[in-house]
Write a protein that holds these residues in place. Structure first.
Motif, mmCIF file in Angstrom:
data_model
loop_
_atom_site.group_PDB
_atom_site.id
_atom_site.type_symbol
_atom_site.label_atom_id
_atom_site.label_comp_id
_atom_site.label_asym_id
_atom_site.label_seq_id
_atom_site.Cartn_x
_atom_site.Cartn_y
_atom_site.Cartn_z
ATOM 1 N N ALA A 11 0.676 -1.131 -0.186
ATOM 2 C CA ALA A 11 0.219 -0.049 0.027
ATOM 3 C C ALA A 11 0.744 1.397 -0.010
ATOM 4 N N ILE A 12 1.912 1.183 0.704
ATOM 5 C CA ILE A 12 2.841 2.599 1.084
ATOM 6 C C ILE A 12 3.460 2.651 -0.540
ATOM 7 N N GLU A 13 3.904 1.559 -1.143
ATOM 8 C CA GLU A 13 4.486 1.630 -2.254
ATOM 9 C C GLU A 13 3.754 2.277 -3.333
ATOM 10 N N ARG A 14 2.243 2.000 -3.274
ATOM 11 C CA ARG A 14 1.210 2.357 -4.255
ATOM 12 C C ARG A 14 1.227 3.806 -3.882
ATOM 13 N N ILE A 15 0.970 4.140 -2.912
ATOM 14 C CA ILE A 15 0.883 5.535 -2.297
ATOM 15 C C ILE A 15 1.923 6.328 -2.852
ATOM 16 N N ASP A 16 3.226 6.103 -2.695
ATOM 17 C CA ASP A 16 4.382 6.725 -3.156
ATOM 18 C C ASP A 16 4.220 6.886 -4.752
ATOM 19 N N GLU A 17 3.791 5.776 -5.551
ATOM 20 C CA GLU A 17 3.452 5.887 -6.964
ATOM 21 C C GLU A 17 2.480 7.123 -7.019
ATOM 22 N N GLU A 21 2.872 10.236 -9.585
ATOM 23 C CA GLU A 21 2.187 10.536 -10.609
ATOM 24 C C GLU A 21 1.350 11.973 -10.616
ATOM 25 N N VAL A 22 0.684 12.429 -9.224
ATOM 26 C CA VAL A 22 0.188 13.630 -9.056
ATOM 27 C C VAL A 22 1.127 14.922 -9.477
ATOM 28 N N LEU A 23 2.233 14.634 -8.729
ATOM 29 C CA LEU A 23 3.337 15.584 -8.947
ATOM 30 C C LEU A 23 3.962 15.878 -10.290
ATOM 31 N N GLN A 24 4.076 14.811 -11.170
ATOM 32 C CA GLN A 24 4.279 14.895 -12.707
ATOM 33 C C GLN A 24 3.190 15.522 -13.089
ATOM 34 N N THR A 25 2.035 15.180 -12.957
ATOM 35 C CA THR A 25 0.827 15.983 -13.681
ATOM 36 C C THR A 25 0.547 17.202 -13.523
ATOM 37 N N CYS A 26 0.657 17.448 -12.145
ATOM 38 C CA CYS A 26 0.688 19.113 -11.771
ATOM 39 C C CYS A 26 1.807 19.837 -12.532
ATOM 40 N N ASN A 27 3.274 19.284 -12.583
ATOM 41 C CA ASN A 27 4.184 19.917 -13.240
ATOM 42 C C ASN A 27 3.876 20.122 -14.948
#
Length: 56
Positions: A11-17, A21-27
């Motif tokens: 679960a933690i690994e998926r949260i990190d992913e 993804e969100v940071l990349q999309t925001c950028n």
């Protein structure tokens, strides 16, 4: 490692992913629209927090 620890680790690994993804999309949104990256991230955070409160 017991099953609970494996599940938690996965679960933690998926949260990190998701965070990546969100940071990349925001950028990408910021770059494509010539917005300040910090501004986009701040707006996302505000809208996410509002949506989170409304979903509880």
């Amino acid at each position: 490692m017991n099953d609970d620890k494996k599940l938690y680790k996965k679960a933690i690994e998926r949260i990190d992913e998701l965070v990546d993804e969100v940071l990349q999309t925001c950028n990408e949104v910021a770059d494509e629209n010539h917005y300040d990256r910090d501004w986009v991230l701040d707006r996302f955070r505000a809208h996410f927090n509002r949506a989170r409160k409304e979903s509880v």
